[in-house]
Write an enzyme that holds these catalytic residues in place. Structure first.
Site, mmCIF file in Angstrom:
data_model
loop_
_atom_site.group_PDB
_atom_site.id
_atom_site.type_symbol
_atom_site.label_atom_id
_atom_site.label_comp_id
_atom_site.label_asym_id
_atom_site.label_seq_id
_atom_site.Cartn_x
_atom_site.Cartn_y
_atom_site.Cartn_z
ATOM 1 N N ASP A 73 0.075 0.808 9.536
ATOM 2 C CA ASP A 73 -0.244 0.043 10.737
ATOM 3 C C ASP A 73 0.904 0.019 11.739
ATOM 4 O O ASP A 73 0.724 -0.387 12.881
ATOM 5 C CB ASP A 73 -0.605 -1.397 10.368
ATOM 6 N N GLY A 129 -6.110 -1.270 9.467
ATOM 7 C CA GLY A 129 -5.442 -1.987 10.542
ATOM 8 C C GLY A 129 -5.785 -3.462 10.469
ATOM 9 O O GLY A 129 -6.778 -3.902 11.035
ATOM 10 N N ARG A 130 -4.982 -4.238 9.714
ATOM 11 C CA ARG A 130 -5.304 -5.640 9.459
ATOM 12 C C ARG A 130 -5.133 -6.503 10.705
ATOM 13 O O ARG A 130 -6.082 -7.103 11.201
ATOM 14 C CB ARG A 130 -4.424 -6.185 8.325
ATOM 15 N N GLY A 154 0.812 -1.210 0.000
ATOM 16 C CA GLY A 154 0.000 0.000 0.000
ATOM 17 C C GLY A 154 0.846 1.262 0.000
ATOM 18 O O GLY A 154 1.944 1.278 0.553
ATOM 19 N N THR A 164 4.551 1.315 6.667
ATOM 20 C CA THR A 164 3.178 0.841 6.759
ATOM 21 C C THR A 164 2.413 1.726 7.716
ATOM 22 O O THR A 164 2.930 2.108 8.761
ATOM 23 C CB THR A 164 3.068 -0.625 7.237
ATOM 24 N N GLU A 196 -10.105 -2.250 10.882
ATOM 25 C CA GLU A 196 -10.748 -3.070 9.851
ATOM 26 C C GLU A 196 -10.568 -4.566 10.114
ATOM 27 O O GLU A 196 -11.345 -5.385 9.633
ATOM 28 C CB GLU A 196 -10.194 -2.720 8.459
ATOM 29 N N ARG A 255 -4.275 7.801 4.221
ATOM 30 C CA ARG A 255 -2.946 7.868 3.615
ATOM 31 C C ARG A 255 -2.913 8.745 2.370
ATOM 32 O O ARG A 255 -1.997 8.651 1.547
ATOM 33 C CB ARG A 255 -2.454 6.465 3.298
ATOM 34 N N ARG A 281 -26.484 11.123 17.095
ATOM 35 C CA ARG A 281 -26.312 9.731 16.689
ATOM 36 C C ARG A 281 -25.098 9.080 17.358
ATOM 37 O O ARG A 281 -24.431 9.685 18.193
ATOM 38 C CB ARG A 281 -26.177 9.649 15.167
#
Length: 384
Positions: free
Chosen positions: A156, A199-200, A10, A154, A252, A304, A191
């Site tokens: 992350d 964030g895998r 990425g 990365t 995510e 990003r 709401r």
């Protein structure tokens, strides 16, 4: 000396400044720099028997070519998730068909071709910039005898062996900005906001962004969550807020207790399927349980997008400069790193020898689903 450079995986803000730093420092030493386009796809698709026809896979770099690239995000070399050691038949260049045998998984290992490309282009050393996937193949080439100097990047911040990866600070800064912007719409309609972040496997981005933006709850990839308990907490947060709204951020890669990670599509060359959608599903569940309207927003690529912040500029340029300086000293097979606040290096294959994850005991309340910083003194700048 001639250096090859590429960016894989990425895109993140900071890649261009790193490319520029490598090019400028190498040029000062009288060295040449050749950029491979689209990550490892560049050397995979370059044909030594047709160098002129393969020129589109290269970018010749010099100080003029990189003069202004550090002012923008992304990568001028473009990127891909190609792994030349694991190539599907449909991704095999035509000129390589019939030259390699499939392994037991139906994939082709084209590493001998990549080494031939490096020899044909007279590449003396290679600087791959990427996450653990991209750098793992760089480690493979080093094992095959190629001189490699790796640079971790990365959003992350999860490459094992370094406290910091290019792109993390900008991703957190963007996230905090957008989270706070969403307060106006969420509060206006009273709401509950559900904001999904990249964030895998590591929830550090959600943890730190949630901590800095002071959201009510933050769900990280390392800790499965109970949606009923979370919904009750968010209802109370909303009731306690004078503006009558509440907010939760979610990695995510987070998952509900008893559920699965939300992913889709075919796996890439490194075995990863696309993530995304947990925020929307979570919002639907919270609305079903609470009856309160939801603002559901995936920040995704906005995290990003755009130019790097000052910290990513600093780290990217420092990593790139250090890689060339160390090559000039005759060193190779290393990964640039920051440890205990200092620039340093670790062996290039460190990235595949462990996992970097959130220290849940020190930084997270697993019952309240929010950051809990047990200690600051003596901790790294990002508490991680």
């Amino acid at each position: 000396m001639r250096i090859g450079i590429l960016t894989g995986g990425g895109d993140v803000p900071g890649l261009n400044p790193c490319i520029k730093a490598v090019t400028r420092r190498a040029s000062e030493l009288g060295w040449e720099v050749v950029g491979f386009r689209r990550g490892w796809a560049g050397p995979l698709e370059w044909n030594p028997d047709d160098p002129e026809g393969s020129e589109k896979h290269l970018m010749r770099l010099d100080p003029n070519a990189v003069r202004t690239i550090d002012r923008t995000g992304g990568t001028v070399l473009h990127s891909s998730r190609t792994n030349p050691g694991k190539v599907k038949e449909e991704d095999l260049p035509d000129f390589l068909k019939g030259k390699f045998e499939k392994n037991d998984k139906g994939l082709y290992d084209c590493t001998p071709h990549v080494l031939r490309v490096m020899e044909a282009l007279e590449i003396d050393a290679l600087v791959p910039i990427g996450g653990d996937d991209t750098l793992s193949y760089g480690a493979r080439l080093h094992q095959e005898g190629m001189k490699v100097m790796s640079v971790p990047k990365t959003m992350d911040n999860d490459v094992f062996g370094t406290d910091y990866c290019i792109g993390f600070s900008t991703a957190v800064s963007r996230s905090v900005e957008h989270i706070n912007s969403l307060r106006t719409s969420t509060g206006s309609h009273e709401r509950i906001a559900v904001i999904e972040l990249f964030g895998r496997n590591s929830g550090e981005t959600a943890l730190i962004a949630g901590y800095l933006a002071d959201v009510d709850r933050a769900l990280i990839a390392e800790v499965p969550f109970n949606v009923n308990r979370l919904s009750e907490q968010l209802l109370k947060d909303r009731a306690d807020n004078p503006s009558h709204y509440s907010m939760v951020v979610v990695s995510e890669g987070a998952q509900m207790q008893g559920g699965e990670i939300v992913e889709r599509g075919e796996a890439d060359a490194y075995g990863h399927r696309k993530l995304g959608g947990v925020g929307e599903l979570l919002g639907e569940e919270i609305k079903r349980i609470t009856g309160v309207g939801i603002v559901s927003q995936s920040l995704g690529y906005m995290m990003r997008a755009g130019a790097p912040d000052a910290l990513d500029l600093m780290v990217a340029k420092s990593y790139g400069t250090m890689a060339v300086q160390l090559l000039d000293e005759g060193k190779h097979g290393l990964m640039m790193a920051i440890r205990d606040g200092n620039y340093t290096t670790v062996p290039g294959d460190t990235c595949i020898k462990g996992q970097r994850r959130v220290d849940v005991d020190a930084l997270y309340d697993t019952q309240a689903y929010r950051p809990r910083i047990a200690k600051v003194t003596g901790m790294p700048m990002f508490l991680y």
